[in-house]
Scaffold this active site. Structure first.
Site, short mmCIF file in Angstrom:
data_model
loop_
_atom_site.label_atom_id
_atom_site.label_comp_id
_atom_site.label_asym_id
_atom_site.label_seq_id
_atom_site.Cartn_x
_atom_site.Cartn_y
_atom_site.Cartn_z
N GLY A 44 0.81 -1.22 0.00
CA GLY A 44 0.00 0.00 0.00
C GLY A 44 0.84 1.26 0.00
O GLY A 44 0.52 2.24 -0.70
N CYS A 45 1.91 1.26 0.75
CA CYS A 45 2.77 2.44 0.83
C CYS A 45 3.50 2.67 -0.49
O CYS A 45 3.71 3.81 -0.90
CB CYS A 45 3.76 2.29 1.98
N THR A 46 3.85 1.59 -1.17
CA THR A 46 4.51 1.72 -2.47
C THR A 46 3.53 2.28 -3.50
O THR A 46 3.88 3.19 -4.26
CB THR A 46 5.06 0.36 -2.93
N ALA A 49 3.07 6.05 -2.76
CA ALA A 49 4.24 6.85 -3.14
C ALA A 49 4.35 6.96 -4.66
O ALA A 49 4.65 8.03 -5.19
CB ALA A 49 5.50 6.24 -2.53
#
Length: 149
Positions: A44-46, A49
């Site tokens: 999710g963070c990738t 970003a």
């Protein structure tokens, strides 16, 4: 602490992935997208970003400075930036000082296990250092569109 639109954004001084000093006060006069995320290189963070990366030119044209904040180390941030060609800084907050001042370091629960962690949240800060928008329900695949709203 619960922050609201119209509140003065809490000031911070910290280091980015290169060990350079970054402070909110030094960004006075600029619009800042300050996004808090749990951990570098997670799915999710990738996605989040990379969504900001893919739309970075449009955000830059509107004079936004993008800063990501998590509890990860400089090495993790540097690797995450290199792997995903991120054109913005990631700030180190290993002691959760910034996260606490913005109220995003909270108790979470996953599979019945309770722990402290970062609640994915974005603050849009105007040129005067005032919170113009808070995105609490971040859609990782559509994050930049949420900023535009």
């Amino acid at each position: 602490m619960t922050l609201a639109v119209g509140d003065k954004a809490p000031l911070f001084n910290c280091k980015n992935q290169l060990g350079e000093d970054v402070s909110l006060a030094s960004l006075q006069g600029k619009k800042v997208i300050l996004y808090f995320y749990p951990k570098d290189s997670t799915p999710g963070c990738t996605v989040q970003a990379c969504n900001l990366r893919d739309n970075f030119s449009e955000l830059s044209e509107k004079d936004y400075i993008v800063l990501g904040v998590s509890s990860c180390s400089a090495k993790r941030h540097t690797n995450f930036i290199a792997k995903n060609s991120l054109p913005f800084d990631l700030l180190m907050d290993e002691q959760q000082e910034i996260q606490n001042s913005y109220g995003v370091w909270q108790q979470k629960k996953t599979f019945g296990k309770e722990y402290m962690g970062t609640v994915r949240t974005t603050f849009i800060i105007d040129e005067q250092g005032v919170i113009a928008q808070i995105i609490n329900k971040v859609k990782t695949k559509e994050h930049w569109q949420q900023v535009e709203e």
